[in-house]
Design a protein around this motif. Structure first.
Motif, mmCIF file in Angstrom:
data_model
loop_
_atom_site.group_PDB
_atom_site.id
_atom_site.type_symbol
_atom_site.label_atom_id
_atom_site.label_comp_id
_atom_site.label_asym_id
_atom_site.label_seq_id
_atom_site.Cartn_x
_atom_site.Cartn_y
_atom_site.Cartn_z
ATOM 1 N N PRO A 21 -13.569 15.575 -55.956
ATOM 2 C CA PRO A 21 -12.209 15.022 -56.018
ATOM 3 C C PRO A 21 -11.497 15.172 -54.676
ATOM 4 O O PRO A 21 -11.730 16.143 -53.944
ATOM 5 C CB PRO A 21 -11.531 15.890 -57.079
ATOM 6 N N SER A 22 -10.660 14.222 -54.346
ATOM 7 C CA SER A 22 -9.784 14.413 -53.186
ATOM 8 C C SER A 22 -8.735 15.458 -53.563
ATOM 9 O O SER A 22 -8.489 15.729 -54.747
ATOM 10 C CB SER A 22 -9.108 13.108 -52.797
ATOM 11 N N ILE A 23 -8.122 16.045 -52.554
ATOM 12 C CA ILE A 23 -7.101 17.061 -52.830
ATOM 13 C C ILE A 23 -5.917 16.437 -53.550
ATOM 14 O O ILE A 23 -5.371 17.016 -54.500
ATOM 15 C CB ILE A 23 -6.655 17.744 -51.523
ATOM 16 N N ALA A 33 -8.621 27.067 -56.673
ATOM 17 C CA ALA A 33 -8.408 27.031 -58.117
ATOM 18 C C ALA A 33 -8.267 25.598 -58.611
ATOM 19 O O ALA A 33 -8.848 25.220 -59.645
ATOM 20 C CB ALA A 33 -7.163 27.849 -58.480
ATOM 21 N N CYS A 34 -7.518 24.782 -57.884
ATOM 22 C CA CYS A 34 -7.322 23.381 -58.287
ATOM 23 C C CYS A 34 -8.626 22.597 -58.236
ATOM 24 O O CYS A 34 -8.937 21.827 -59.152
ATOM 25 C CB CYS A 34 -6.267 22.722 -57.401
ATOM 26 N N LEU A 35 -9.396 22.785 -57.184
ATOM 27 C CA LEU A 35 -10.669 22.068 -57.069
ATOM 28 C C LEU A 35 -11.645 22.507 -58.158
ATOM 29 O O LEU A 35 -12.341 21.682 -58.763
ATOM 30 C CB LEU A 35 -11.279 22.288 -55.694
ATOM 31 N N ALA A 36 -11.699 23.812 -58.436
ATOM 32 C CA ALA A 36 -12.608 24.310 -59.464
ATOM 33 C C ALA A 36 -12.230 23.778 -60.844
ATOM 34 O O ALA A 36 -13.094 23.328 -61.612
ATOM 35 C CB ALA A 36 -12.601 25.842 -59.461
ATOM 36 N N SER A 58 -6.763 16.019 -57.139
ATOM 37 C CA SER A 58 -6.877 17.301 -57.820
ATOM 38 C C SER A 58 -5.517 17.903 -58.151
ATOM 39 O O SER A 58 -5.294 18.377 -59.263
ATOM 40 C CB SER A 58 -7.680 18.273 -56.952
ATOM 41 N N ILE A 59 -4.590 17.868 -57.197
ATOM 42 C CA ILE A 59 -3.300 18.530 -57.412
ATOM 43 C C ILE A 59 -2.324 17.673 -58.213
ATOM 44 O O ILE A 59 -1.198 18.100 -58.477
ATOM 45 C CB ILE A 59 -2.649 18.935 -56.071
ATOM 46 N N SER A 60 -2.743 16.477 -58.621
ATOM 47 C CA SER A 60 -1.879 15.633 -59.450
ATOM 48 C C SER A 60 -2.142 15.833 -60.941
ATOM 49 O O SER A 60 -1.422 15.291 -61.773
ATOM 50 C CB SER A 60 -2.074 14.155 -59.091
#
Length: 254
Positions: free
Chosen positions: A62-64, A37-40, A67-69
């Motif tokens: 994007p790096s993980i 979900a975060c990457l999408a 993405s999660i930031s």
């Protein structure tokens, strides 16, 4: 509590009973759903922000950490990992109990079992740390959480493969051989991806070449997905077990 399919029902009043296979799949799906979900969302709505690097060269994934930031990605990831963490701690303890029963008279394997438990707890704690402290908030804390996660994850996989090699020599069930083989394959794939990710990350920082950071991000995805797959092998190890939340019946009074 891990429970065999027929044991202890006369002593405990079950509040919740869940096959371990469902428990294992649900735990991994929480992390997997959060990651996808975060990457999408990052690719669809925050492409420029999530793929930006200090080199100012074209980047397509994007790096993980990036993405999660972002928002709302960080809240989705934090929610999924928060829910996923408690079962992960439980599984680490379940494995230690399993090893303790199998290696009751083998001192080296018991010490390795305790070390595997510590690595499992540290891995999950490192994941929580890098999850709840974003790279855009306090980078040093996020970085240290990532280092703890990766280091403890690699050591945990290595020790687990060693222990299951011993189990395989004296295996009782064919599932134990299958479990060992999958663990070894996934570990080798994971460590290969870690090496490739480190190579692409250093090359990107040194030469600032177009697309190299994308290759790093792709390898990073493979590291995380293979980590999930490794933990998913608990599906094979505890397939006949149940997770049960129970309460003791009140003592009878006369």
């Amino acid at each position: 509590m891990l429970q065999g399919p027929y044991g202890g029902l006369d002593k405990d009043k079950p509040l919740i009973r869940l096959p371990f296979t469902h428990f294992a799949v649900g735990t991994v799906l929480l992390a997997l759903t959060g990651l996808l979900a975060c990457l999408a969302l990052s690719l669809l709505y925050h492409f420029e922000e999530s793929t930006y690097t200090h080199c100012h060269v074209p980047n397509y994934l994007p790096s993980i950490s990036a993405s999660i930031s972002l928002v709302p990605e960080r809240y989705i990831w934090r929610g999924c990992i928060g829910l996923h963490s408690a079962p992960r701690y439980l599984v680490s303890l379940a494995y230690f109990s399993f090893y303790w029963g199998r290696f009751a008279r083998r001192r080296l394997e018991l010490l390795l079992s305790a070390l595997a438990l510590l690595c499992g707890l540290a891995e999950n704690t490192g994941l929580l740390l890098l999850t709840y402290v974003a790279s855009t908030e306090t980078y040093s804390v996020h970085k240290n959480g990532f280092i703890v996660f990766i280091a403890s994850s690699q050591l945990h996989m290595l020790i687990t493969c060693w222990l299951w090699q011993v189990i395989k020599r004296h295996c009782i069930h064919p599932e134990e051989v299958t479990s060992y083989r999958w663990k070894l394959r996934i570990f080798m794939f994971n460590i290969s991806c870690c090496i490739a990710a480190a190579y692409f990350f250093n090359r990107h920082n040194k030469y600032c070449e177009s697309g190299i950071y994308t290759l790093f991000a792709l390898c990073e995805y493979m590291v995380v997905l293979s980590n999930m797959a490794f933990h998913m092998t608990a599906f094979l190890d505890f397939g006949s077990k149940e997770v049960m939340v129970a309460t003791r019946p009140e003592d009878k009074r006369y």
